[in-house]
Every structure is written in structure tokens, then in C-alpha cells.
Design a protein around this motif. Sequence first.
Motif, PDB file in Angstrom:
ATOM      1  N   ALA A 187       2.404 -16.686   9.325  1.00 41.84           N
ATOM      2  CA  ALA A 187       1.709 -15.499   8.780  1.00 41.84           C
ATOM      3  C   ALA A 187       2.361 -14.404   9.423  1.00 41.84           C
ATOM      4  O   ALA A 187       2.670 -13.327   8.935  1.00 41.84           O
ATOM      5  N   ARG A 190       6.338 -14.046   8.262  1.00 37.41           N
ATOM      6  CA  ARG A 190       6.101 -13.281   6.979  1.00 37.41           C
ATOM      7  C   ARG A 190       6.007 -11.696   7.011  1.00 37.41           C
ATOM      8  O   ARG A 190       6.710 -11.162   6.332  1.00 37.41           O
ATOM      9  N   SER A 191       4.915 -11.279   7.857  1.00 35.03           N
ATOM     10  CA  SER A 191       4.757  -9.985   8.067  1.00 35.03           C
ATOM     11  C   SER A 191       6.036  -9.329   8.593  1.00 35.03           C
ATOM     12  O   SER A 191       6.344  -8.252   8.185  1.00 35.03           O
ATOM     13  N   ALA A 194       9.040  -8.984   6.273  1.00 30.94           N
ATOM     14  CA  ALA A 194       8.906  -8.219   4.602  1.00 30.94           C
ATOM     15  C   ALA A 194       9.836  -7.172   4.445  1.00 30.94           C
ATOM     16  O   ALA A 194      10.265  -7.093   3.245  1.00 30.94           O
ATOM     17  N   HIS A 223       0.737 -16.417   1.126  1.00 32.07           N
ATOM     18  CA  HIS A 223       0.850 -14.976   1.514  1.00 32.07           C
ATOM     19  C   HIS A 223       0.141 -14.423   2.419  1.00 32.07           C
ATOM     20  O   HIS A 223       0.011 -13.132   2.661  1.00 32.07           O
ATOM     21  N   VAL A 225      -0.665 -12.986   6.219  1.00 30.61           N
ATOM     22  CA  VAL A 225       0.104 -11.957   6.998  1.00 30.61           C
ATOM     23  C   VAL A 225      -0.694 -11.779   8.043  1.00 30.61           C
ATOM     24  O   VAL A 225      -1.848 -11.524   8.057  1.00 30.61           O
TER      25      VAL A 225
END
Length: 288
Positions: A187, A190-191, A194, A223, A225
Motif C-alpha cells: 500500500a 503504491r502510494s 502514483a 488499490h 494506499v
Amino acid sequence: MSESLTTIEARRRESGDFLRSRRERLAPASVGLPNGFRRRTPGLRREEVAMLAGVGTTWYTWLEQGRDVRPSAEVLTALADTLKLDVTERRHLFILNDRPPPEIDTGDPDQVCEPLRRMLASLTQQPAYVVGKRWDVLAWNRAAAMLFGDYGKLQGDERNIMHLVFPNKAHRNLLVDWETVARMSLAMFRSDNARYAGDPDLERLVSALKKSSPEFRQWWQRHEVLRPLTGHKRIRHPEQGLMSFEHTSLSVSDDPNMKLVVYTPVETDGTIDKLAALLERAQADLTV
């Protein structure tokens, strides 16, 4: 309410003063304009900045005066280009106008400067490493190698944190609370990435991880984050057994794409003594 308004007004005034100072330092010839005559003030005129940036002269005058005109990120970029602001100045202008600072990516490979490498080496009692924008481990100290394994033996994607957490079985076995750590790490990854969505190398890495790890493939679709967090991590070391650490992630000021990750041993599980034993063995191996 009045305090908040005062803060906003102060930033507007600071932004106006900053723009004026940068306008006054530019010679007309540096932007392709004639020097002309009767210039009572140094640098460019307000109307010249407005013309070059593609905005109205009255609007730009209001901006320098600190009025409530709220420029967009696109307009700030045009002004920064016109005034030839460097990376630090550009970031300063965006912050003063309450806009997310632009990410400057030079396209150069991640390079860890020598002062940062020396600082890593000085952390003799704390495992630590530096990761780049894609979360590749770029540099590490001896304590990190003794705790997590020698990163120097890994090549390419093998030295990526997501690859270590998911497909790498040996590293995965080190993590006592693997599922919790893996999901939180994913998470945060991914954040953090971005802003690089669409980057070919990042897309290739994600695609490879989906193929090599069913958990990564499944959780990536959710998805989730998270912002970078300070927390605890329990390690099951093959020689010393259970060890506990506090870990934190720090941005590297010279390069916002880099982070310094530091693990501080805690008293729990005799970790401080166990880490000391590992480091003593490492030193003994060097002197043999």
C-alpha cells in the motif's frame, strides 16, 4: 478563522515579494527582449513577465500585490519558466501558492552521494539502507547486510523491496508478521509511486511481480494506499532467532525520490545483544 486568514495573506505577500525579486534580477536580454530606455527599475517589467507567461498584466500585478487571485499549477509553471527559476525556487513558489510542488525527474539513474554513504556507514548499531524512487535498494550498511542478507549478491529487480517482500522466499521467511508487513508495504509502495504511473520501468516491475507472486497480483487489484509509517518489525533471523526493531523512513533532502530507512533495535527479545553478536561476527570475519 482570523488566524488562518492572516496565514494565507502572509503567504500571498511572500509570494508576491518573491516573484518581484525574481523579476527584477532578470535582464531583458536574457529572455530575448531589448534593453530599451527609461527603465526606472532593474530587470523585467510586470507587463513583460505577463506577456511571456501568457497571462494578463493586471492579473499578474495583483499576484505580485498579494491579492486573492489563486494561480493554477499550469500558470505557476509558466511563471517559473519565464523567470528561469531553479528546482528549489520553483518548489518554493508552488508551496507559497498552496499547490503541490512539482516533481522534478531528471531521468538520471539514482545516485547515492558520498556524504550519505558515509552517514550509512556511521550507523554501526542500526541497520539502514537507501531506496530510490522505484524502491530499489541503492546503498546499505554492514548492519543491514548482517540482518537482511548481502544486497551486493542481488542483481536488478532482485534488489527491489517489493521483490524481496514477495517472491524472495528467504527474505519473506525473515518477516515474522509477513502478511501484515507485505500488505502495508504494498500500500505504501503504491502510494509512493502514483506520481510515476505510466513509467515504463515501473510498469515492467509491477508486471513481473504479478507473475511471480499470487499475493502481489491479488492485493494489487485492491488499490490500497498508505502514507509511509513508522512502526515495529519482527525478524526471525536464521542465527539469532527472534529480533525486534523500530523502523522509520526519512526523505533525502537532496533527492525527493530517495528515502533513508533505519531500523533501531529495541530491548524486546534481547535484540540489542543479538545484533551486537552479529556485528562482532562480521568484524571477526573481516579480520580473518
